[in-house]
Design a protein around this motif. Structure first.
Motif, PDB file in Angstrom:
ATOM      1  N   GLU A  80       0.805  -1.217   0.000  1.00  8.87           N
ATOM      2  CA  GLU A  80       0.000   0.000   0.000  1.00  8.87           C
ATOM      3  C   GLU A  80       0.844   1.276   0.000  1.00  8.87           C
ATOM      4  O   GLU A  80       0.309   2.375  -0.074  1.00  8.87           O
ATOM      5  CB  GLU A  80      -0.979  -0.001   1.189  1.00  8.87           C
ATOM      6  CG  GLU A  80      -2.171  -0.911   0.947  1.00  8.87           C
ATOM      7  CD  GLU A  80      -3.252  -0.771   2.015  1.00  8.87           C
ATOM      8  OE1 GLU A  80      -3.850   0.307   2.127  1.00  8.87           O
ATOM      9  OE2 GLU A  80      -3.488  -1.750   2.746  1.00  8.87           O
ATOM     10  N   HIS A  98      -3.273   5.662   7.389  1.00  4.43           N
ATOM     11  CA  HIS A  98      -4.299   4.732   6.907  1.00  4.43           C
ATOM     12  C   HIS A  98      -4.725   3.822   8.046  1.00  4.43           C
ATOM     13  O   HIS A  98      -3.887   3.122   8.618  1.00  4.43           O
ATOM     14  CB  HIS A  98      -3.715   3.930   5.744  1.00  4.43           C
ATOM     15  CG  HIS A  98      -4.536   2.762   5.316  1.00  4.43           C
ATOM     16  ND1 HIS A  98      -5.895   2.832   5.105  1.00  4.43           N
ATOM     17  CD2 HIS A  98      -4.178   1.473   5.046  1.00  4.43           C
ATOM     18  CE1 HIS A  98      -6.336   1.636   4.735  1.00  4.43           C
ATOM     19  NE2 HIS A  98      -5.319   0.805   4.692  1.00  4.43           N
ATOM     20  N   HIS A 100      -7.724   1.002   9.858  1.00  4.19           N
ATOM     21  CA  HIS A 100      -8.733  -0.033   9.627  1.00  4.19           C
ATOM     22  C   HIS A 100      -9.632  -0.107  10.868  1.00  4.19           C
ATOM     23  O   HIS A 100      -9.556  -1.073  11.620  1.00  4.19           O
ATOM     24  CB  HIS A 100      -8.075  -1.409   9.483  1.00  4.19           C
ATOM     25  CG  HIS A 100      -7.346  -1.663   8.191  1.00  4.19           C
ATOM     26  ND1 HIS A 100      -7.165  -2.941   7.702  1.00  4.19           N
ATOM     27  CD2 HIS A 100      -6.754  -0.852   7.305  1.00  4.19           C
ATOM     28  CE1 HIS A 100      -6.480  -2.889   6.565  1.00  4.19           C
ATOM     29  NE2 HIS A 100      -6.208  -1.620   6.308  1.00  4.19           N
ATOM     30  N   HIS A 174     -12.536  -1.857   3.696  1.00  5.87           N
ATOM     31  CA  HIS A 174     -11.084  -1.914   3.916  1.00  5.87           C
ATOM     32  C   HIS A 174     -10.635  -0.870   4.942  1.00  5.87           C
ATOM     33  O   HIS A 174     -10.187  -1.241   6.015  1.00  5.87           O
ATOM     34  CB  HIS A 174     -10.388  -1.749   2.557  1.00  5.87           C
ATOM     35  CG  HIS A 174      -8.905  -1.714   2.617  1.00  5.87           C
ATOM     36  ND1 HIS A 174      -8.103  -1.960   1.536  1.00  5.87           N
ATOM     37  CD2 HIS A 174      -8.056  -1.419   3.635  1.00  5.87           C
ATOM     38  CE1 HIS A 174      -6.835  -1.851   1.885  1.00  5.87           C
ATOM     39  NE2 HIS A 174      -6.779  -1.515   3.163  1.00  5.87           N
TER      40      HIS A 174
HETATM   41 ZN   LIG Z   1      -5.156  -1.225   4.416  1.00  9.19          ZN
END
Ligand SMILES: [Zn+2]
Length: 211
Positions: A80, A98, A100, A174
């Protein structure tokens, strides 16, 4: 290695620990990055597969714009990373984070048919850079998830071109991406967006129970 790298790596590890404690980076999920220098581009990036609750500054990788490791560190860059590099290059961001979380995962699916989440009327919106009033309507675009990172980076680039005022985006089922001019601002944006998404999610639940 630039002078600022160690300080930046320490900052990323501290943010990772805090986010992990809130349940936003469980099971080695999520990733964090910050720009060390722009020319040539050098980014401090969390490694693939690391427990974010126990991330140490010396595990942070230094990568270039092609997601290659700079210097002689071990560790593997996250796939990523390509998305982080895209956001850094396209928006001039100084840090990209980022997460989750459960709520961002749920709402990224729930609102996928609309193509995004409209967040309007909340005081917490003012924590987003350039937003002066709670009357602001933030559009958080939702992009379909994919394991093809170069293709996903292209889709995200197009999406961010269409929504230039966005402070983040969701990948369906996601997670959430947000960014800032620096790590402190990116952290603030994630905290604000996670707060607002959880607020919206819990509101939907209460309505369901009341009706
Ligand atoms: Zn991810």
């Amino acid at each position: 290695m630039s002078d600022g790298f160690e300080e930046i790596a320490g900052g990323l590890a501290a943010v990772a620990k805090g986010f992990h404690a809130r349940g936003w980076l469980l099971g080695t999920s999520g990733n964090l990055s910050a720009v060390v220098q722009r020319e040539p581009l050098q980014i401090a990036m969390s490694p693939s597969g690391a427990d974010k609750g126990e991330l140490r500054p010396e595990q942070i990788l230094s990568i270039d714009e092609h997601n290659h490791i700079v210097g002689q560190q071990g560790g593997k860059p996250s796939d990523e990373s390509l998305l982080h590099i895209r956001v850094v290059k396209q928006l001039g961001a100084g840090a990209v984070l980022h997460t989750h979380s459960i709520w961002n995962t749920i709402l990224s699916d729930f609102y996928a048919p609309q193509g995004g989440v409209k967040i309007e009327g909340y005081e917490m919106l003012k924590g987003l850079q350039g937003v002066p009033t709670h009357e602001h309507a933030e559009w958080l675009p939702i992009v379909e998830n994919s394991q093809d990172m170069p293709a996903l980076a292209e889709t995200i680039g197009d999406t961010l071109n269409q929504h230039k005022a966005a402070h983040g985006f969701l990948l369906r089922r996601h997670g959430l991406y947000s960014w800032g001019e620096n790590l402190a601002q990116a952290k603030r944006h994630i905290e604000i967006l996670e707060f607002l998404l959880e607020t919206i999610g819990r509101t939907l639940r209460i309505r369901e129970q009341v009706l």
